[in-house]
Design a protein around this motif. Structure first.
Motif, PDB file in Angstrom:
ATOM      1  N   THR A  87       0.828  -1.209   0.000  1.00  0.00           N
ATOM      2  CA  THR A  87       0.000   0.000   0.000  1.00  0.00           C
ATOM      3  C   THR A  87       0.861   1.256   0.000  1.00  0.00           C
ATOM      4  OG1 THR A  87      -1.792  -1.131   1.173  1.00  0.00           O
ATOM      5  CG2 THR A  87      -1.770   1.279   1.259  1.00  0.00           C
ATOM      6  N   ALA A  88       1.917   1.266   0.821  1.00  0.00           N
ATOM      7  CA  ALA A  88       2.804   2.429   0.881  1.00  0.00           C
ATOM      8  C   ALA A  88       3.522   2.634  -0.447  1.00  0.00           C
ATOM      9  CB  ALA A  88       3.816   2.249   2.008  1.00  0.00           C
ATOM     10  N   ASN A 117       4.564   1.275 -15.939  1.00  0.00           N
ATOM     11  CA  ASN A 117       4.674   0.672 -14.609  1.00  0.00           C
ATOM     12  C   ASN A 117       6.107   0.696 -14.095  1.00  0.00           C
ATOM     13  OD1 ASN A 117       2.003   0.114 -14.045  1.00  0.00           O
ATOM     14  ND2 ASN A 117       2.044  -1.897 -15.033  1.00  0.00           N
ATOM     15  N   HIS A 118       7.059   0.477 -14.988  1.00  0.00           N
ATOM     16  CA  HIS A 118       8.469   0.542 -14.580  1.00  0.00           C
ATOM     17  C   HIS A 118       8.793   1.921 -14.007  1.00  0.00           C
ATOM     18  CE1 HIS A 118      12.855   0.001 -14.773  1.00  0.00           C
ATOM     19  NE2 HIS A 118      12.884   1.222 -15.269  1.00  0.00           N
ATOM     20  N   GLU A 119       8.373   2.963 -14.706  1.00  0.00           N
ATOM     21  CA  GLU A 119       8.689   4.319 -14.262  1.00  0.00           C
ATOM     22  C   GLU A 119       7.957   4.673 -12.972  1.00  0.00           C
ATOM     23  OE1 GLU A 119       7.885   6.713 -17.686  1.00  0.00           O
ATOM     24  OE2 GLU A 119       9.814   6.215 -18.640  1.00  0.00           O
ATOM     25  N   ARG A 120       6.763   4.135 -12.779  1.00  0.00           N
ATOM     26  CA  ARG A 120       6.052   4.360 -11.520  1.00  0.00           C
ATOM     27  C   ARG A 120       6.806   3.730 -10.353  1.00  0.00           C
ATOM     28  NH1 ARG A 120      -0.043   2.754 -13.584  1.00  0.00           N
ATOM     29  NH2 ARG A 120      -0.599   4.760 -14.520  1.00  0.00           N
ATOM     30  N   VAL A 121       7.310   2.525 -10.569  1.00  0.00           N
ATOM     31  CA  VAL A 121       8.061   1.852  -9.510  1.00  0.00           C
ATOM     32  C   VAL A 121       9.361   2.607  -9.220  1.00  0.00           C
ATOM     33  CG1 VAL A 121       9.300  -0.250  -8.872  1.00  0.00           C
ATOM     34  CG2 VAL A 121       7.072  -0.415  -9.976  1.00  0.00           C
ATOM     35  N   VAL A 122      10.032   3.074 -10.259  1.00  0.00           N
ATOM     36  CA  VAL A 122      11.259   3.854 -10.061  1.00  0.00           C
ATOM     37  C   VAL A 122      10.958   5.107  -9.244  1.00  0.00           C
ATOM     38  CG1 VAL A 122      13.017   5.245 -11.230  1.00  0.00           C
ATOM     39  CG2 VAL A 122      12.414   2.989 -12.125  1.00  0.00           C
ATOM     40  N   ARG A 123       9.842   5.749  -9.533  1.00  0.00           N
ATOM     41  CA  ARG A 123       9.444   6.946  -8.784  1.00  0.00           C
ATOM     42  C   ARG A 123       9.283   6.620  -7.301  1.00  0.00           C
ATOM     43  NH1 ARG A 123       3.794   8.655 -10.492  1.00  0.00           N
ATOM     44  NH2 ARG A 123       4.871   9.131 -12.440  1.00  0.00           N
ATOM     45  N   ALA A 124       8.586   5.524  -7.013  1.00  0.00           N
ATOM     46  CA  ALA A 124       8.384   5.126  -5.621  1.00  0.00           C
ATOM     47  C   ALA A 124       9.709   4.771  -4.955  1.00  0.00           C
ATOM     48  CB  ALA A 124       7.425   3.943  -5.556  1.00  0.00           C
ATOM     49  N   TYR A 125      10.538   4.066  -5.682  1.00  0.00           N
ATOM     50  CA  TYR A 125      11.832   3.641  -5.133  1.00  0.00           C
ATOM     51  C   TYR A 125      12.692   4.847  -4.774  1.00  0.00           C
ATOM     52  CZ  TYR A 125      16.198   0.960  -4.822  1.00  0.00           C
ATOM     53  OH  TYR A 125      17.366   0.383  -4.393  1.00  0.00           O
TER      54      TYR A 125
END
Length: 242
Positions: A87-88, A117-125
């Protein structure tokens, strides 16, 4: 043939024939023929293909592109290894991402994932890698699964399917002095996370900036910044006098 070996290396790193062709500006059939053993390759084609790197494949333009899934999967696992729940992570991904979507990315069995989706995950990371999460349940599950934490990866390795995380063993406080000295001297050497932090600390104390340290130990300046922040290493760099 060097060009065929280069294509094999790109494929081993997760690049598709289409991705290689798109980035090189040649046809898929041309890449396939070379990979299949074509004896003679025109020099312009060879030069273009040899210029393609795994990082360049990820940097292709176009939101509808697909990129290797390994980097997104590793980033989700790394964030969960420091206690961030699905969730976070979804909240940091934004754009309507859900916890279910995060879990799907982590368990994604295929080799490819959408660039979006890759770029969204990179943003979160990039937002969360250096912040401890609050989910004890996620942390415990990640430990049971053996997920590698953010400091086990650097910017150069996390998207490379051939790379392995740098994980210290139970004797994490032990440092191979010879390995650290060689790294500080600029030699290519495998380091544990503890040894890498030690090398960064010594080079920072010597007055090198992040980019200079990165060049010495063969990681990016941003990776050095992350190591320094996590280990509390102050900067010893001073701007040269005018």
């Amino acid at each position: 043939m060097p060009i065929r070996a280069h294509i094999e290396q790109l494929r081993a790193a997760g690049a598709s024939m289409r991705a290689i062709a798109d980035k090189a500006g040649v046809s898929i059939s041309q890449v396939s023929k070379i990979a299949g053993g074509q004896a003679h390759v025109r020099r312009p084609y060879a030069v273009r293909i040899q210029a393609v790197t795994p990082a360049a494949v990820l940097a292709r333009s176009g939101a509808d592109d697909f990129v290797p899934a390994v980097g997104a999967r590793r980033r989700v696992e790394a964030l969960q290894a420091v206690g961030h729940s699905s969730t976070a992570i979804a909240m940091a991904m934004a754009d309507g991402a859900t916890a279910a979507a995060v879990r799907k990315i982590r368990s994604h069995p295929g080799e490819w994932i959408s660039r979006t989706n890759h770029e969204r995950v990179v943003r979160a990371y990039n937002q969360l890698w250096d912040k401890p999460g609050t989910s004890h349940q996620t942390l415990a599950a990640a430990r049971r699964s053996g997920f590698a934490a953010p400091l086990a990866w650097n910017d150069e390795s996390i998207d490379d399917s051939r790379a392995q995380p740098s994980i210290d063993d139970d004797a994490h406080d032990l440092v191979d002095e010879v390995a650290v000295m060689r790294a500080v001297a600029g030699d290519r050497v495998e380091l544990t996370a503890t040894e890498r932090a030690e090398a960064v600390g010594r080079l920072a104390a010597a007055g090198l900036c992040n980019n200079e340290i990165g060049a010495r130990i063969r990681v990016s300046g941003r990776t050095v910044q992350r190591i320094r922040k996590a280990a509390g290493i102050p900067s010893g760099w001073k701007e040269p006098a005018a």
